[in-house]
Design an enzyme around this catalytic site. Structure first.
Site, mmCIF file in Angstrom:
data_model
loop_
_atom_site.group_PDB
_atom_site.id
_atom_site.type_symbol
_atom_site.label_atom_id
_atom_site.label_comp_id
_atom_site.label_asym_id
_atom_site.label_seq_id
_atom_site.Cartn_x
_atom_site.Cartn_y
_atom_site.Cartn_z
ATOM 1 N N THR A 1 -75.523 -35.410 97.402
ATOM 2 C CA THR A 1 -76.910 -35.058 97.754
ATOM 3 C C THR A 1 -77.720 -35.733 96.676
ATOM 4 O O THR A 1 -77.307 -35.731 95.515
ATOM 5 C CB THR A 1 -77.170 -33.532 97.622
ATOM 6 O OG1 THR A 1 -76.495 -32.842 98.655
ATOM 7 C CG2 THR A 1 -78.647 -33.197 97.709
ATOM 8 N N GLY B 1 -72.526 -27.199 100.456
ATOM 9 C CA GLY B 1 -73.684 -26.345 100.710
ATOM 10 C C GLY B 1 -73.396 -25.033 101.388
ATOM 11 O O GLY B 1 -74.076 -24.024 101.133
ATOM 12 N N THR C 1 -75.780 -29.913 94.009
ATOM 13 C CA THR C 1 -75.119 -30.809 94.955
ATOM 14 C C THR C 1 -73.712 -30.265 95.167
ATOM 15 O O THR C 1 -73.150 -29.635 94.288
ATOM 16 C CB THR C 1 -75.077 -32.256 94.402
ATOM 17 O OG1 THR C 1 -74.263 -33.055 95.264
ATOM 18 C CG2 THR C 1 -74.535 -32.345 93.003
ATOM 19 N N GLY C 2 -73.175 -30.499 96.342
ATOM 20 C CA GLY C 2 -71.829 -30.011 96.619
ATOM 21 C C GLY C 2 -71.741 -29.358 97.977
ATOM 22 O O GLY C 2 -72.513 -29.671 98.884
ATOM 23 N N ARG D 1 -76.535 -27.381 111.847
ATOM 24 C CA ARG D 1 -76.070 -26.827 110.564
ATOM 25 C C ARG D 1 -77.077 -27.163 109.459
ATOM 26 O O ARG D 1 -77.560 -28.285 109.357
ATOM 27 C CB ARG D 1 -74.702 -27.422 110.240
ATOM 28 C CG ARG D 1 -74.115 -26.983 108.870
ATOM 29 C CD ARG D 1 -74.388 -27.987 107.782
ATOM 30 N NE ARG D 1 -73.684 -27.655 106.547
ATOM 31 C CZ ARG D 1 -73.925 -28.257 105.389
ATOM 32 N NH1 ARG D 1 -74.831 -29.198 105.296
ATOM 33 N NH2 ARG D 1 -73.265 -27.907 104.308
ATOM 34 N N VAL D 2 -77.395 -26.183 108.660
ATOM 35 C CA VAL D 2 -78.299 -26.399 107.524
ATOM 36 C C VAL D 2 -77.527 -26.070 106.251
ATOM 37 O O VAL D 2 -76.836 -25.050 106.193
ATOM 38 C CB VAL D 2 -79.556 -25.499 107.638
ATOM 39 C CG1 VAL D 2 -80.433 -25.635 106.407
ATOM 40 C CG2 VAL D 2 -80.342 -25.856 108.899
ATOM 41 N N GLY D 3 -77.640 -26.935 105.262
ATOM 42 C CA GLY D 3 -76.928 -26.709 104.006
ATOM 43 C C GLY D 3 -77.793 -25.984 102.984
ATOM 44 O O GLY D 3 -78.832 -25.400 103.303
ATOM 45 N N ASP D 4 -77.356 -26.054 101.751
ATOM 46 C CA ASP D 4 -78.082 -25.392 100.651
ATOM 47 C C ASP D 4 -79.372 -26.112 100.278
ATOM 48 O O ASP D 4 -80.315 -25.497 99.773
ATOM 49 C CB ASP D 4 -77.190 -25.353 99.404
ATOM 50 C CG ASP D 4 -76.822 -26.772 98.944
ATOM 51 O OD1 ASP D 4 -76.337 -27.564 99.782
ATOM 52 O OD2 ASP D 4 -77.042 -27.102 97.762
HETATM 53 C C1 SD4 Z 1 -75.084 -29.874 101.951
HETATM 54 N N1 SD4 Z 1 -75.130 -30.013 99.553
HETATM 55 O O1 SD4 Z 1 -75.741 -30.058 102.973
HETATM 56 C C2 SD4 Z 1 -75.404 -30.729 100.767
HETATM 57 C C3 SD4 Z 1 -74.748 -32.040 100.908
HETATM 58 C C4 SD4 Z 1 -73.320 -31.985 101.062
HETATM 59 O O2 SD4 Z 1 -71.467 -31.770 102.372
HETATM 60 O O3 SD4 Z 1 -72.685 -32.043 100.129
HETATM 61 N N2 SD4 Z 1 -72.778 -31.819 102.227
HETATM 62 O O4 SD4 Z 1 -74.157 -29.082 101.889
#
Ligand code: SD4
Length: 290
Positions: A150, A204, A201-202, A178-181
């Site tokens: 990210t 989510g 980052t990571g 899908r929505v991440g962090d």
């Molecule tokens: C998310 N942290 O959407 C972000 C980007 C990522 O696997 O790493 N996605 O989860």
């Protein structure tokens, strides 16, 4: 004293850009937005899960999440599951500046972007050869791709304003919608003008359960350095989930003095620019394992 920091080695050009703008007296938010757009709109860096060239969802559509937060109270804007726009952070900025809302998703976010003058591109223009090939491979094998980049940026300007922004195409081949962090305040980012800012980052889907960025701010408020605060949050989460279940999480933070720090559960690189010596450093953070 102005300062800038970004997640991962591929943030280097963005951190350099922020540095060159900030030292001329540009505002933190404008500098961050301009630097972010260059990476978002570059299909080469799409492989790091950002903007144009990012991996599509399981239906083949590139859907992006982005958010921006200024240190001042109530200055937050975000978009999620937005497609057809290669610079989603600019739309998040418009949500912050022009709408009475904070987070717009999917079709509503697209309609808002259109009203604000953004051109909606065909999905095929959002794909690169690399992401198209990866998607075809996914369709063949149904194997998911690992990796959780990210682009997270923090800018502190010479006027003492701090802004944090994040942008991502999210988890490769994710379920549509899908929505991440990243676009969630406290989870993917947080800023407080009295304390500083943080970005994550990571993975989510896991990160959002812990509000790590808000936690980092609270600890910095209690007097911890950015590095100590990031390490403490990582340690807390690792303790809660157990070392064997710890997921990918990298956090960067900056305080109002422009001091920066990071912690990560995996090998992690971040880039820092400081006005003092007008130089950019690429720092490697080894995984913290407690
Ligand atoms: C998310 N942290 O959407 C972000 C980007 C990522 O696997 O790493 N996605 O989860």
């Amino acid at each position: 004293m102005a300062a800038a920091v970004g997640t991962w080695a591929f943030s280097m050009p963005a951190v350099r850009k922020m540095g060159s703008l900030l030292k001329k007296g540009a505002g933190a938010t404008d500098s961050l937005q301009e630097a972010m757009a260059e990476i978002e709109n570059n299909e080469e860096t799409g492989q790091y899960l950002v903007g144009r060239g990012g991996y599509p969802n399981k239906d083949g559509l590139v859907q992006c999440d982005a958010a921006i937060m200024e240190g001042l109270p109530s200055r937050f804007g975000a978009v999620a599951a937005l497609h057809g726009i290669a610079t989603p952070l600019a739309v998040a900025r418009k949500v912050m500046d022009k709408s009475s809302h904070s987070l717009l998703v999917g079709k509503g976010a697209m309609a808002f972007a259109k009203e604000e003058g953004f051109v909606i591109e065909e999905n095929e223009h959002m794909l690169s050869k690399h992401s198209t090939d990866a998607y075809q491979e996914y369709l063949g094998k149904k194997a998911s791709l690992h990796g959780h980049d990210t682009l997270g940026l923090i800018a502190l300007d010479v006027h003492g304003n701090i802004t944090v922004g994040v942008s991502t195409s999210g988890s490769p081949f994710k379920y549509p919608g899908r929505v991440g962090d990243s676009p969630l305040p406290g989870c993917g980012l947080y800023a407080d003008y009295q304390v500083g800012a943080a970005a994550a980052t990571g993975e989510g889907d896991k990160i959002m359960c812990f509000c790590p960025c808000f936690h980092v701010i609270l600890l910095m408020k209690q007097g911890l350095s950015p590095k100590e605060a990031c390490e403490s949050v990582l340690k807390h989460i690792t303790y809660q989930v157990g070392l064997e279940n710890m997921f990918e999480l990298g956090i960067i933070a900056m305080n109002m003095k422009g001091e920066t720090g990071a912690a990560s559960s995996v090998q992690f690189t971040y880039c820092v620019w400081s006005q003092e010596n007008d130089s950019i450093e690429q720092l490697i953070q080894s995984p913290s394992q407690q």
